[in-house]
Design a protein around this motif. Structure first.
Motif, PDB file in Angstrom:
ATOM      1  N   ILE A  75       3.987  11.467   5.289  1.00  0.00           N
ATOM      2  CA  ILE A  75       5.362  11.235   4.852  1.00  0.00           C
ATOM      3  C   ILE A  75       5.387  11.191   3.334  1.00  0.00           C
ATOM      4  O   ILE A  75       4.518  10.585   2.705  1.00  0.00           O
ATOM      5  CB  ILE A  75       5.911   9.929   5.465  1.00  0.00           C
ATOM      6  CG1 ILE A  75       5.931  10.056   6.986  1.00  0.00           C
ATOM      7  CG2 ILE A  75       7.285   9.620   4.939  1.00  0.00           C
ATOM      8  CD1 ILE A  75       6.254   8.778   7.712  1.00  0.00           C
ATOM      9  N   THR A  76       6.394  11.815   2.725  1.00  0.00           N
ATOM     10  CA  THR A  76       6.385  12.004   1.274  1.00  0.00           C
ATOM     11  C   THR A  76       6.992  10.858   0.476  1.00  0.00           C
ATOM     12  O   THR A  76       6.884  10.859  -0.744  1.00  0.00           O
ATOM     13  CB  THR A  76       7.129  13.303   0.904  1.00  0.00           C
ATOM     14  OG1 THR A  76       8.467  13.223   1.395  1.00  0.00           O
ATOM     15  CG2 THR A  76       6.444  14.511   1.518  1.00  0.00           C
ATOM     16  N   LYS A  77       7.629   9.883   1.114  1.00  0.00           N
ATOM     17  CA  LYS A  77       8.234   8.761   0.395  1.00  0.00           C
ATOM     18  C   LYS A  77       7.700   7.437   0.931  1.00  0.00           C
ATOM     19  O   LYS A  77       7.679   7.218   2.137  1.00  0.00           O
ATOM     20  CB  LYS A  77       9.753   8.765   0.557  1.00  0.00           C
ATOM     21  CG  LYS A  77      10.451   9.909  -0.100  1.00  0.00           C
ATOM     22  CD  LYS A  77      11.948   9.764   0.054  1.00  0.00           C
ATOM     23  CE  LYS A  77      12.684  10.929  -0.584  1.00  0.00           C
ATOM     24  NZ  LYS A  77      14.125  10.822  -0.362  1.00  0.00           N
ATOM     25  N   GLU A  78       7.294   6.556   0.015  1.00  0.00           N
ATOM     26  CA  GLU A  78       6.771   5.258   0.426  1.00  0.00           C
ATOM     27  C   GLU A  78       7.825   4.402   1.101  1.00  0.00           C
ATOM     28  O   GLU A  78       7.529   3.648   2.024  1.00  0.00           O
ATOM     29  CB  GLU A  78       6.211   4.503  -0.786  1.00  0.00           C
ATOM     30  CG  GLU A  78       4.774   4.807  -1.076  1.00  0.00           C
ATOM     31  CD  GLU A  78       4.212   3.903  -2.151  1.00  0.00           C
ATOM     32  OE1 GLU A  78       4.271   2.669  -1.987  1.00  0.00           O
ATOM     33  OE2 GLU A  78       3.726   4.453  -3.144  1.00  0.00           O
ATOM     34  N   SER A  79       9.075   4.505   0.658  1.00  0.00           N
ATOM     35  CA  SER A  79      10.140   3.707   1.259  1.00  0.00           C
ATOM     36  C   SER A  79      10.368   4.086   2.723  1.00  0.00           C
ATOM     37  O   SER A  79      10.688   3.229   3.551  1.00  0.00           O
ATOM     38  CB  SER A  79      11.436   3.873   0.466  1.00  0.00           C
ATOM     39  OG  SER A  79      11.842   5.229   0.463  1.00  0.00           O
ATOM     40  N   VAL A  80      10.168   5.348   3.044  1.00  0.00           N
ATOM     41  CA  VAL A  80      10.325   5.799   4.426  1.00  0.00           C
ATOM     42  C   VAL A  80       9.179   5.265   5.288  1.00  0.00           C
ATOM     43  O   VAL A  80       9.385   4.869   6.439  1.00  0.00           O
ATOM     44  CB  VAL A  80      10.414   7.338   4.490  1.00  0.00           C
ATOM     45  CG1 VAL A  80      10.484   7.819   5.920  1.00  0.00           C
ATOM     46  CG2 VAL A  80      11.615   7.827   3.710  1.00  0.00           C
ATOM     47  N   VAL A  81       7.973   5.219   4.734  1.00  0.00           N
ATOM     48  CA  VAL A  81       6.834   4.659   5.468  1.00  0.00           C
ATOM     49  C   VAL A  81       7.083   3.182   5.765  1.00  0.00           C
ATOM     50  O   VAL A  81       6.843   2.707   6.883  1.00  0.00           O
ATOM     51  CB  VAL A  81       5.519   4.854   4.681  1.00  0.00           C
ATOM     52  CG1 VAL A  81       4.369   4.113   5.350  1.00  0.00           C
ATOM     53  CG2 VAL A  81       5.195   6.328   4.551  1.00  0.00           C
ATOM     54  N   THR A  82       7.601   2.462   4.793  1.00  0.00           N
ATOM     55  CA  THR A  82       7.940   1.057   5.007  1.00  0.00           C
ATOM     56  C   THR A  82       8.990   0.921   6.100  1.00  0.00           C
ATOM     57  O   THR A  82       8.905   0.024   6.946  1.00  0.00           O
ATOM     58  CB  THR A  82       8.454   0.438   3.692  1.00  0.00           C
ATOM     59  OG1 THR A  82       7.469   0.642   2.676  1.00  0.00           O
ATOM     60  CG2 THR A  82       8.729  -1.037   3.858  1.00  0.00           C
ATOM     61  N   LYS A  83       9.964   1.808   6.106  1.00  0.00           N
ATOM     62  CA  LYS A  83      11.010   1.792   7.126  1.00  0.00           C
ATOM     63  C   LYS A  83      10.425   2.061   8.511  1.00  0.00           C
ATOM     64  O   LYS A  83      10.823   1.424   9.494  1.00  0.00           O
ATOM     65  CB  LYS A  83      12.067   2.849   6.788  1.00  0.00           C
ATOM     66  CG  LYS A  83      13.267   2.850   7.684  1.00  0.00           C
ATOM     67  CD  LYS A  83      14.280   3.857   7.179  1.00  0.00           C
ATOM     68  CE  LYS A  83      15.545   3.831   7.977  1.00  0.00           C
ATOM     69  NZ  LYS A  83      16.540   4.758   7.462  1.00  0.00           N
ATOM     70  N   VAL A  84       9.477   2.980   8.601  1.00  0.00           N
ATOM     71  CA  VAL A  84       8.838   3.288   9.878  1.00  0.00           C
ATOM     72  C   VAL A  84       8.107   2.060  10.412  1.00  0.00           C
ATOM     73  O   VAL A  84       8.216   1.728  11.593  1.00  0.00           O
ATOM     74  CB  VAL A  84       7.864   4.486   9.736  1.00  0.00           C
ATOM     75  CG1 VAL A  84       6.971   4.622  10.961  1.00  0.00           C
ATOM     76  CG2 VAL A  84       8.629   5.764   9.507  1.00  0.00           C
ATOM     77  N   PHE A  85       7.382   1.371   9.545  1.00  0.00           N
ATOM     78  CA  PHE A  85       6.571   0.244   9.984  1.00  0.00           C
ATOM     79  C   PHE A  85       7.387  -1.028  10.206  1.00  0.00           C
ATOM     80  O   PHE A  85       6.907  -1.932  10.883  1.00  0.00           O
ATOM     81  CB  PHE A  85       5.449  -0.015   8.977  1.00  0.00           C
ATOM     82  CG  PHE A  85       4.280   0.908   9.166  1.00  0.00           C
ATOM     83  CD1 PHE A  85       3.169   0.499   9.863  1.00  0.00           C
ATOM     84  CD2 PHE A  85       4.309   2.198   8.673  1.00  0.00           C
ATOM     85  CE1 PHE A  85       2.103   1.352  10.061  1.00  0.00           C
ATOM     86  CE2 PHE A  85       3.252   3.060   8.858  1.00  0.00           C
ATOM     87  CZ  PHE A  85       2.140   2.639   9.561  1.00  0.00           C
ATOM     88  N   THR A  86       8.598  -1.116   9.667  1.00  0.00           N
ATOM     89  CA  THR A  86       9.404  -2.308   9.892  1.00  0.00           C
ATOM     90  C   THR A  86      10.515  -2.050  10.910  1.00  0.00           C
ATOM     91  O   THR A  86      10.515  -2.649  11.980  1.00  0.00           O
ATOM     92  CB  THR A  86      10.011  -2.811   8.566  1.00  0.00           C
ATOM     93  OG1 THR A  86      10.752  -1.748   7.949  1.00  0.00           O
ATOM     94  CG2 THR A  86       8.938  -3.311   7.624  1.00  0.00           C
ATOM     95  N   GLU A  87      11.433  -1.149  10.599  1.00  0.00           N
ATOM     96  CA  GLU A  87      12.598  -0.919  11.459  1.00  0.00           C
ATOM     97  C   GLU A  87      12.242  -0.177  12.747  1.00  0.00           C
ATOM     98  O   GLU A  87      12.542  -0.644  13.849  1.00  0.00           O
ATOM     99  CB  GLU A  87      13.669  -0.124  10.715  1.00  0.00           C
ATOM    100  CG  GLU A  87      14.351  -0.898   9.621  1.00  0.00           C
ATOM    101  CD  GLU A  87      15.422  -0.071   8.939  1.00  0.00           C
ATOM    102  OE1 GLU A  87      16.061   0.762   9.607  1.00  0.00           O
ATOM    103  OE2 GLU A  87      15.612  -0.272   7.729  1.00  0.00           O
TER     104      GLU A  87
END
Length: 127
Positions: free
Chosen positions: A67-79
């Motif tokens: 995944i190219t954005k860190e914020s999206v990775v955080t979203k995957v692991f939380t939401e």
């Protein structure tokens, strides 16, 4: 079998396109694209959600590698991980829209199952 479609591109172009589309799908919750691209995208997005459900350092690094954005990775692991905790697979849905006007390609919307965007939720509260 997933991962066997060439999509009319070279390998590096195809991988870059799919990485960008997975990031966009996980960020926004839906993407409008062609049916064949949506089918390829489905398998990769499901793998990323499964990595999010594992929630280990190795799975986070594997997600960050794709995944190219860190914020999206955080979203995957939380939401997404909490949303699909009791679901064993099938995190995406594909809805066919019809032929595209320019070239007649079959288009589709690929959406995350049961996902409600936070700003959509705010609009509903105002009404």
């Amino acid at each position: 079998m997933p991962g066997t479609r060439k999509l009319g591109r070279t390998t590096d172009q195809r991988k870059a396109m799919l990485r960008g589309m997975v990031t966009l799908l996980l960020e926004n919750g839906q993407v409008v694209t062609t049916v064949t691209r949506a089918k390829e995208l489905r398998s990769i997005a499901d793998k990323m959600i499964t990595l999010g459900k594992e929630n280990t350092l190795a799975s986070r690094r594997a997600a960050l590698a794709y995944i190219t954005k860190e914020s999206v990775v955080t979203k995957v692991f939380t939401e997404y991980a909490s949303l699909y905790a009791d679901r064993k697979g099938g995190y995406t849905q594909i809805f066919k829209l019809g032929a595209r006007r320019g070239d007649g390609a079959e288009t589709a919307v690929i959406k995350m199952v049961d996902y409600v965007k936070p700003e959509d939720d705010k609009k509903d509260k105002k009404d």
